[in-house]
Design an enzyme around this catalytic site. Structure first.
Site, PDB file in Angstrom:
ATOM      1  N   THR A  26       0.684  -1.119  -0.256  1.00 14.20           N
ATOM      2  CA  THR A  26       0.189  -0.255   0.144  1.00 14.20           C
ATOM      3  C   THR A  26       1.060   1.424   0.017  1.00 14.20           C
ATOM      4  O   THR A  26       0.583   2.510  -0.033  1.00 14.20           O
ATOM      5  CB  THR A  26      -0.719  -0.004   1.530  1.00 14.20           C
ATOM      6  OG1 THR A  26      -0.249  -0.046   1.910  1.00 14.20           O
ATOM      7  CG2 THR A  26      -1.711  -0.837   1.051  1.00 14.20           C
ATOM      8  N   GLY A  61      17.047 -10.743   3.876  1.00  9.45           N
ATOM      9  CA  GLY A  61      16.419 -10.950   2.323  1.00  9.45           C
ATOM     10  C   GLY A  61      15.035 -11.937   3.290  1.00  9.45           C
ATOM     11  O   GLY A  61      14.229 -12.055   2.368  1.00  9.45           O
ATOM     12  N   GLY A 106      11.886 -10.121   4.217  1.00  9.65           N
ATOM     13  CA  GLY A 106      11.044  -9.141   4.936  1.00  9.65           C
ATOM     14  C   GLY A 106      11.018  -8.581   6.278  1.00  9.65           C
ATOM     15  O   GLY A 106      10.295  -7.905   6.100  1.00  9.65           O
ATOM     16  N   LEU A 107      12.368  -8.430   6.847  1.00  9.63           N
ATOM     17  CA  LEU A 107      12.431  -8.102   7.876  1.00  9.63           C
ATOM     18  C   LEU A 107      13.117  -6.857   7.937  1.00  9.63           C
ATOM     19  O   LEU A 107      13.599  -6.038   7.989  1.00  9.63           O
ATOM     20  CB  LEU A 107      12.487  -8.878   9.070  1.00  9.63           C
ATOM     21  CG  LEU A 107      11.698  -9.943   9.295  1.00  9.63           C
ATOM     22  CD1 LEU A 107      12.384 -10.587  10.682  1.00  9.63           C
ATOM     23  CD2 LEU A 107      10.601  -9.933   9.400  1.00  9.63           C
ATOM     24  N   SER A 162      17.529  -4.421   4.070  1.00  8.38           N
ATOM     25  CA  SER A 162      18.274  -3.306   3.568  1.00  8.38           C
ATOM     26  C   SER A 162      17.945  -2.099   4.007  1.00  8.38           C
ATOM     27  O   SER A 162      18.784  -0.975   3.901  1.00  8.38           O
ATOM     28  CB  SER A 162      17.710  -3.236   2.390  1.00  8.38           C
ATOM     29  OG  SER A 162      17.032  -3.935   2.377  1.00  8.38           O
ATOM     30  N   ASP A 195       9.912   1.328   4.686  1.00  6.32           N
ATOM     31  CA  ASP A 195      10.811   0.587   5.684  1.00  6.32           C
ATOM     32  C   ASP A 195      11.631   1.546   6.466  1.00  6.32           C
ATOM     33  O   ASP A 195      11.718   1.020   7.375  1.00  6.32           O
ATOM     34  CB  ASP A 195      11.304  -0.201   4.844  1.00  6.32           C
ATOM     35  CG  ASP A 195      10.480  -1.224   3.761  1.00  6.32           C
ATOM     36  OD1 ASP A 195       9.538  -1.864   4.679  1.00  6.32           O
ATOM     37  OD2 ASP A 195      10.784  -2.130   2.878  1.00  6.32           O
ATOM     38  N   TYR A 209       7.909  -6.995  -7.919  1.00  4.61           N
ATOM     39  CA  TYR A 209       8.165  -6.128  -7.168  1.00  4.61           C
ATOM     40  C   TYR A 209       7.986  -4.876  -7.662  1.00  4.61           C
ATOM     41  O   TYR A 209       6.726  -4.039  -7.756  1.00  4.61           O
ATOM     42  CB  TYR A 209       8.967  -5.545  -5.794  1.00  4.61           C
ATOM     43  CG  TYR A 209       8.796  -4.817  -5.113  1.00  4.61           C
ATOM     44  CD1 TYR A 209       8.732  -4.923  -3.372  1.00  4.61           C
ATOM     45  CD2 TYR A 209       9.136  -3.685  -5.313  1.00  4.61           C
ATOM     46  CE1 TYR A 209       7.922  -3.297  -2.958  1.00  4.61           C
ATOM     47  CE2 TYR A 209       8.991  -2.302  -4.949  1.00  4.61           C
ATOM     48  CZ  TYR A 209       8.010  -3.004  -3.350  1.00  4.61           C
ATOM     49  OH  TYR A 209       7.625  -1.778  -2.590  1.00  4.61           O
TER      50      TYR A 209
HETATM   51  C1  GLA Z   1       9.291  -3.678   0.631  1.00  2.00           C
HETATM   52  C2  GLA Z   1       9.357  -2.184  -0.098  1.00  2.00           C
HETATM   53  C3  GLA Z   1       8.193  -1.083   1.376  1.00  2.00           C
HETATM   54  C4  GLA Z   1       7.023  -1.853   0.603  1.00  2.00           C
HETATM   55  C5  GLA Z   1       6.776  -3.546   1.113  1.00  2.00           C
HETATM   56  C6  GLA Z   1       5.284  -3.769   0.491  1.00  2.00           C
HETATM   57  O1  GLA Z   1       9.472  -4.093   2.049  1.00  2.00           O
HETATM   58  O2  GLA Z   1      10.229  -2.120   0.480  1.00  2.00           O
HETATM   59  O3  GLA Z   1       8.318  -0.189   0.341  1.00  2.00           O
HETATM   60  O4  GLA Z   1       6.839  -1.745  -0.056  1.00  2.00           O
HETATM   61  O5  GLA Z   1       7.752  -4.273   0.090  1.00  2.00           O
HETATM   62  O6  GLA Z   1       4.251  -3.854   1.888  1.00  2.00           O
END
Ligand code: GLA
Length: 392
Positions: A37, A123, A125-126, A129, A173, A222
């Site tokens: 979003t 890598g 999802g936390l 980066s 993030d 993505y």
């Molecule tokens: C990654 C991107 C974020 C966001 C999420 C999905 O973490 O860095 O900006 O778009 O994916 O919600």
């Protein structure tokens, strides 16, 4: 055992003579809800977590950056005078991109010597980066003698990733890493960048299970999702000429304009539009301390990501399903961009062990290897301090 901060410190002393003068810490994040979003100018609800990237550094009189990554046993070197997008790959692209993005905005930076280490899984999802970017940004800005508002730093770090690394990520993030607050989730409006902290109930635990799946093409998938959202907005303008972003649409308005969209774009847009509503519902549920309602929204978010946005993976679905079957688990979903990485389960504290066991069992039976678990706590955002002795 040495913690990440101590590893960074020791790597510095081994690589460079003398001592660092600054220490920066930036946390990873878990997004409770509000996935894909942020780049649609919508709403997100992440927590910064008690896992971080540490950078210890000192300035150099010239414009060279000499870096060591304790966790990889690798070093990198570049000059601030010849940074060009795409000129570096791998982990050095993040600090280089940050320097490039800061200088682009007019901050003139010194060269530096720096060591980095972290305990944010990479890598998964936390947001390792974003943590890496933010840790370097706060250190570099402090070495340059500037004071920069966190909002501006978040924008610069996002710019580094968009313009230098080449991933068209949103700003969630970097915002989470900078604005995190202990014991709180953050409701972020990704259009106005307003941040509201929402107390996170003490009886609930956030259990993260990392599937270990890393998809090589995640960055291009993505970027493709993002382009699809932009295309949906372009087509929807035939009916809603002033439409800026999917954030501006209600589910009813989207239904009314459905004939304008091919099925794929319709489903992408439906995920975003309904997910924004779920975030608002989640904030209200948190405020009431209603974990069941929050959990139901997490479940619905996963279904939407799986079927409409198509960013889940069989590994994530198995973990989510196994968690949901356990008494005391309020809800579960993939977290982060998807395509692999981690799921989160919202669990009553007393049920954490049972949830973990059920997920491990189902996963191992199906995929013949075990996931990795972390219970994460909502933590403070990034900090930079002088006197770089490890604090423990
Ligand atoms: C990654 C991107 C974020 C966001 C999420 C999905 O973490 O860095 O900006 O778009 O994916 O919600």
């Amino acid at each position: 055992m040495e913690n990440a901060e101590e590893r960074a410190w020791r790597a510095f002393q081994e690589a460079f003579e003398g001592r660092p003068v600054l220490r920066g810490r930036a946390p990873g994040r878990v997004n409770l809800i509000g996935e894909h979003t942020d780049y649609n100018e919508g709403f997100v609800l992440p927590i910064a977590i008690n896992r971080s990237v540490w950078v210890v550094a000192r300035p150099r009189p010239d414009r060279r950056a000499r870096l060591v990554a304790a966790d990889f046993g690798e070093s990198a070197e570049f000059s601030l005078d010849d940074l060009r997008p795409g000129s570096l790959s791998g982990w050095p692209a993040y600090p280089a991109g940050v320097a490039w993005a800061l200088e682009e905005a007019g901050y003139r930076l010194p060269g530096l010597e720096a060591a980095v280490a972290g305990d944010v899984p990479i890598g998964s999802g936390l947001s390792s980066s974003a943590a890496l970017e933010v840790a370097f940004a706060i250190v570099w800005i402090a070495l340059g003698g500037y004071t920069v508002p966190p909002l501006e730093l978040a924008r610069r770090c996002q710019r580094a990733e968009n313009g230098f690394v080449g991933v068209r990520c949103g700003i969630m993030d970097q915002m989470a890493a900078l604005f995190g607050r202990r014991g709180h989730a953050l409701r972020i409006d990704c259009r106005t960048l307003e941040v509201e902290s929402v107390p996170f109930p003490a009886e609930a635990a956030v259990l993260v299970a990392d599937s270990g799946v890393r998809r090589a093409l995640a960055a291009s998938a993505y970027n493709e999702r993002r382009a699809q959202c932009e295309e949906a907005v372009r087509r929807l303008r035939a009916r809603y000429p002033g439409l800026q972003a999917l954030r501006d649409l209600t589910p009813d308005q989207l239904e009314a304009a459905r004939p304008l969209l091919p099925d794929l774009l319709y489903r992408r847009a439906r995920h975003v539009v309904t997910e924004n509503e779920r975030v608002q519902g989640a904030v209200a549920a948190l405020a009431r301390g209603d974990l069941e309602a929050l959990g139901a929204l997490l479940n619905a978010s996963h279904e939407s990501l799986r079927t409409d946005y198509e960013v889940s993976a069989p590994e994530l679905d198995v973990l989510v399903e196994a968690a949901r079957a356990v008494l005391g688990v309020c809800g579960a979903r993939l977290t982060g961009a998807g395509f692999g990485g981690s799921v989160l389960a919202l669990v009553r504290r007393e049920a954490v062990a049972a949830a973990q066991e059920a997920m491990a069992r189902a996963y191992t039976m199906r995929f013949r290897r075990a996931p990795t678990f972390f219970v994460v706590e909502p933590e403070e955002g990034a900090t930079v301090t002088r006197e770089a002795e490890p604090s423990r």
